[in-house]
Write an enzyme that holds these catalytic residues in place. Structure first.
Site, mmCIF file in Angstrom:
data_model
loop_
_atom_site.group_PDB
_atom_site.id
_atom_site.type_symbol
_atom_site.label_atom_id
_atom_site.label_comp_id
_atom_site.label_asym_id
_atom_site.label_seq_id
_atom_site.Cartn_x
_atom_site.Cartn_y
_atom_site.Cartn_z
ATOM 1 N N LYS A 30 0.870 -1.180 0.000
ATOM 2 C CA LYS A 30 0.000 0.000 0.000
ATOM 3 C C LYS A 30 0.900 1.221 0.000
ATOM 4 O O LYS A 30 2.033 1.175 0.498
ATOM 5 C CB LYS A 30 -0.875 0.023 1.259
ATOM 6 C CG LYS A 30 -2.104 0.868 1.115
ATOM 7 C CD LYS A 30 -3.205 0.119 0.363
ATOM 8 C CE LYS A 30 -4.413 0.974 0.099
ATOM 9 N NZ LYS A 30 -5.527 0.186 -0.439
HETATM 10 P P1 NAD Z 1 -13.500 7.589 -2.492
HETATM 11 O O1 NAD Z 1 -12.519 8.636 -2.139
HETATM 12 O O2 NAD Z 1 -13.986 7.495 -3.895
HETATM 13 O O3 NAD Z 1 -14.804 7.738 -1.558
HETATM 14 C C1 NAD Z 1 -14.742 7.842 -0.169
HETATM 15 C C2 NAD Z 1 -16.101 8.373 0.280
HETATM 16 O O4 NAD Z 1 -16.188 8.324 1.709
HETATM 17 C C3 NAD Z 1 -16.363 9.826 -0.104
HETATM 18 O O5 NAD Z 1 -17.714 9.960 -0.496
HETATM 19 C C4 NAD Z 1 -16.136 10.581 1.205
HETATM 20 O O6 NAD Z 1 -16.825 11.808 1.249
HETATM 21 C C5 NAD Z 1 -16.695 9.571 2.175
HETATM 22 N N1 NAD Z 1 -16.312 9.759 3.570
HETATM 23 C C6 NAD Z 1 -15.100 10.044 4.110
HETATM 24 N N2 NAD Z 1 -15.204 10.142 5.446
HETATM 25 C C7 NAD Z 1 -16.505 9.898 5.758
HETATM 26 C C8 NAD Z 1 -17.250 9.852 6.976
HETATM 27 N N3 NAD Z 1 -16.661 10.049 8.141
HETATM 28 N N4 NAD Z 1 -18.563 9.564 6.912
HETATM 29 C C9 NAD Z 1 -19.182 9.350 5.730
HETATM 30 N N5 NAD Z 1 -18.533 9.381 4.554
HETATM 31 C C10 NAD Z 1 -17.215 9.656 4.570
HETATM 32 O O7 NAD Z 1 -12.869 6.203 -2.002
HETATM 33 P P2 NAD Z 1 -13.253 4.746 -2.475
HETATM 34 O O8 NAD Z 1 -12.309 4.334 -3.531
HETATM 35 O O9 NAD Z 1 -14.713 4.651 -2.701
HETATM 36 O O10 NAD Z 1 -12.851 3.906 -1.156
HETATM 37 C C11 NAD Z 1 -13.743 3.777 -0.059
HETATM 38 C C12 NAD Z 1 -13.232 2.652 0.839
HETATM 39 O O11 NAD Z 1 -13.149 1.449 0.081
HETATM 40 C C13 NAD Z 1 -11.844 2.874 1.427
HETATM 41 O O12 NAD Z 1 -11.807 2.275 2.714
HETATM 42 C C14 NAD Z 1 -10.949 2.100 0.494
HETATM 43 O O13 NAD Z 1 -9.749 1.680 1.114
HETATM 44 C C15 NAD Z 1 -11.837 0.919 0.186
HETATM 45 N N6 NAD Z 1 -11.477 0.232 -1.054
HETATM 46 C C16 NAD Z 1 -11.466 0.881 -2.249
HETATM 47 C C17 NAD Z 1 -11.147 0.173 -3.399
HETATM 48 C C18 NAD Z 1 -11.199 0.807 -4.778
HETATM 49 O O14 NAD Z 1 -11.054 0.088 -5.759
HETATM 50 N N7 NAD Z 1 -11.441 2.112 -4.893
HETATM 51 C C19 NAD Z 1 -10.794 -1.173 -3.322
HETATM 52 C C20 NAD Z 1 -10.819 -1.803 -2.084
HETATM 53 C C21 NAD Z 1 -11.173 -1.098 -0.952
#
Ligand code: NAD
Length: 418
Positions: free
Chosen positions: A109
């Site tokens: 990561k």
């Molecule tokens: P992103 O940046 O597209 O979205 C994150 C969202 O969470 C945003 O809408 C943000 O406003 C919201 N957020 C942040 N803090 C918050 C809070 N306290 N309460 C409510 N909403 C809140 O990120 P993403 O890619 O969608 O990733 C989201 C999660 O999924 C992360 O934990 C990431 O590690 C995990 N993840 C993502 C992927 C991927 O392919 N993008 C893969 C595996 C895991």
């Protein structure tokens, strides 16, 4: 992020590894230390030149945790809360995740501690390219393959590919995944994590005899993963009654118009001003009345403080580490089924693997093929985890850890101890 998120991850690990009796099975190696110690942690300074000529110094990280089963693989997070502990925890979960879905990668990561969203486009590009330049010798298609995570996406992956080929003189698209399709990205990658979340929810709901059509769901986080999960649930006939982002939450007990909400947010409007919805307290979403809860934001959303009030029957951990260890038992004791993160959100890395395979062959698959293969991997992994959970009378989380730990321990032992 919280200082001890890696300690939290290790606590989870030791708890789940204990029944496997690894020290007795692998007496010639210090297997538990091997599995909980990162191979390499790279921490560095990045000096970013701002548009006004001033300089901002920030910290960058890449943690290469384990490559016993294949090259390091893991996303990049550009966020003010990024630190070494968080990056290490995410790298740790990553190698367990690739093992649960049985794809031939290890785990890594990376990230930069910066308020990335506030940078100009030019500053974002400079920062991403500087990050790549510093790590140019440490990443590569057979070494370590970055991908998107919070605040990074296709745009950043394209910049990394460009900078890496300038630095190395090699046009190897497989150096990153999650690229734009026009630069060798895979069809379906952008939606893959949310789609994978949905496939595991379908399986879990079937086991629980909970018809998705007519069920209710609340989704925390409306970024890439949350919005896709919400849309697919909506399309399956589930009423998505509440959605949040970092700025607030909205609710409609009759069900939100999810495609409308996606368009509303994409047009730059505040989520909380969505017509046909009522605002609600951001964190109240987690304890709202809904059959299915999808935490899709950041770590530590459900803690010992709010876990007793969680009403969902099914929690799908779309985010990494959304339930703290002290809340895990509280949730389990309520009889709530939890699809653990290392299984639930593995769809992204699975299609990243497909992208890497397509890049090696320079032969590209149509979207239907990608989604079918993704479904096979996610459903197969879920069924295997559910089978072990039923056999050993344990939770899906324990079963997923058992499967992952055994696969990696076996590979580690077979590689030899030196
Ligand atoms: P992103 O940046 O597209 O979205 C994150 C969202 O969470 C945003 O809408 C943000 O406003 C919201 N957020 C942040 N803090 C918050 C809070 N306290 N309460 C409510 N909403 C809140 O990120 P993403 O890619 O969608 O990733 C989201 C999660 O999924 C992360 O934990 C990431 O590690 C995990 N993840 C993502 C992927 C991927 O392919 N993008 C893969 C595996 C895991």
């Amino acid at each position: 992020m919280s200082q001890n998120v890696f300690e939290m991850a290790q606590r989870h690990f030791h708890r789940y590894a204990e029944p496997l009796d690894l020290p007795r099975r692998y007496p010639h190696m210090d297997i538990l230390s091997h599995l909980t110690t990162p191979d390499r942690s790279i921490a560095f300074r990045i000096t970013l030149q701002r548009d006004d000529g001033s300089l901002t110094v920030c910290r960058g990280y890449r943690v290469q945790f384990n490559d016993d089963r294949g090259p390091y693989k893991g996303g990049l997070r550009f966020h003010p809360m990024v630190d070494l502990a968080e990056t290490t925890a995410l790298a740790f979960w990553m190698y367990l995740k690739t093992a649960v879905v049985d794809i031939p990668f290890g785990g890594a990561k990376g990230g930069v501690s910066i308020d990335y969203a506030s940078l100009s486009l030019a500053e974002k590009e400079r920062l991403t390219k500087r990050f790549t330049l510093i790590l140019a010798n440490d990443i590569g298609p057979e070494k370590d393959i970055p991908a998107p995570d919070v605040n990074t996406g296709e745009r950043e992956m394209a910049w990394i590919l460009d900078e890496w080929r300038m630095m190395t003189g090699r046009y190897r698209r497989g150096v990153v995944t999650g690229k734009p399709v026009t630069m060798g990205g895979s069809q379906g990658r952008r939606e893959a994590t949310g789609r994978g979340v949905f496939y595991t929810i379908v399986e879990a709901a079937r086991d629980m005899k909970l018809p998705l059509a007519g069920a209710t769901a609340a989704v925390q986080g409306f970024g890439n993963v949350g919005s896709v999960s919400a849309r697919l649930l909506h399309e399956a006939g589930t009423r998505v009654v509440a959605v949040s982002n970092e700025f607030g939450a909205v609710t409609n007990p009759g069900g939100l118009d999810v495609p409308g909400l996606i368009a509303h947010v994409a047009a730059g409007n505040p989520l909380t001003e969505f017509p046909g919805s009522e605002p609600m307290g951001r964190d109240d979403l987690l304890t709202t009345e809904a059959d299915i809860l999808v935490p899709a934001a950041l770590e530590n959303a459900i803690t010992a403080a709010n876990a007793p009030q969680v009403k969902a029957r099914l929690v799908a951990e779309a985010a990494n580490g959304p339930i703290t260890p002290d809340a895990v038992d509280i949730i389990a004791d309520k009889g709530t089924r939890v699809i653990p993160d290392i299984l639930c959100n593995a769809g992204g890395v699975t299609v990243s693997y497909f992208e890497w395979v397509q890049n090696r062959q320079e032969l590209y698959w149509p979207i239907d093929e990608v989604n079918l293969r993704l479904r096979d991997v996610m459903v197969g992994a879920y069924r295997r985890v559910a089978e072990v959970a039923a056999r050993d009378k344990c939770t899906l989380r324990e079963a997923a850890y058992h499967i992952a730990i055994e696969r990696v321990a076996e590979a580690a032992a077979r590689r030899g101890v030196q």
